[in-house]
Enzyme design. Structure first.
Site: not given
Ligand code: C5P
Length: 227
Positions: A38-40
């Site tokens: 995933t990412n931030r």
């Protein structure tokens, strides 16, 4: 859960009655039953856009990856997990949409295969094979035949305007909201942002402001691009 609030100075329903589709948040791409890539992204910008459009009296469907935010009142909400699910959902809900704002931080890659059981650790390296996810923004005109106003986002670390304008043309967008993610205190995970609105013939830099304030300006600008 975080509280979502609109700034007080926001003025009420100008046009109203348009149909908005907004994507927000990150996606999750599973590696095995317990792990994912995933990412931030927190989803805050996209939820602020949905809240702003709703506040102005428009119909809003918000398609979001996993976040901890409260859904703005009166917004139709669809939760998805993967880029593929977001792609399928956007395609299925596009009918009658006047303004589409694709703000989600969609994963560009996903594991080629998802392990059926939790991957066990062993000595040495583990190599993951990844493949591209579908490009939702890039499919809007060419695959889905979408004719309404199309707004994309671009996170860049250099040559902001040039890169954003190239993306605008390549993906058939009417506007790109560009932000420089190399600068501290804005963008991912932050309450504030500083963006430049880029259309075919103009680049307008907005002041550093809360995402809720910027959302109102972006919604207004997108509406001004309606035929
Ligand atoms: O090309 P890039 O990923 O930087 O483009 C960012 C824009 O494209 C954002 O508006 C994002 O929501 C959208 N996007 C998408 N589907 C993807 C990747 C990005 O809709 N698979």
């Amino acid at each position: 859960m975080e509280n979502y609030a609109l700034p007080n100075e926001v003025s009420g329903g100008r046009m109203g009655g348009m149909k908005f589709l907004i994507t927000a948040g990150p996606t999750r791409e599973a590696l095995d039953p317990v792990r994912y890539l995933t990412n931030r992204s927190t989803g805050r910008m996209g939820y602020a856009l949905a809240g702003a459009a709703r506040h102005e009296g428009h119909d809003v469907v918000l398609i979001s990856g996993p976040t901890t935010l409260d859904v703005p009142e009166g917004v139709d909400f669809i939760q998805v997990e993967t880029a593929q699910q977001m792609y399928d959902t956007v395609r299925d809900l596009l009918r009658g949409v006047d303004v589409a704002i694709l703000c989600a931080a969609v994963a560009d890659y996903r594991p080629v295969s998802v392990a059926e059981h939790k991957i066990k650790k062993s000595e040495g390296r583990l190599v993951l094979e990844l493949e591209r996810t579908p490009d939702i923004l890039g499919s809007m005109r060419s695959e889905f035949g979408y004719k309404g106003v199309l707004v994309g986002f671009a996170a860049e670390t250099q040559d902001l305007v040039a890169h954003a304008r190239e993306k605008l043309l390549r993906k058939g967008c009417d506007m790109i909201v560009a932000n420089d993610v190399s600068r501290p205190g804005i963008g991912f995970g932050s309450r504030e942002n500083e963006v430049t609105l880029i259309t075919a013939d103009r680049a307008e830099s907005l002041p550093r402001e809360t995402k809720e304030w910027l959302a109102m300006r972006i919604v207004e600008h997108a509406l001004s691009l309606l035929p």
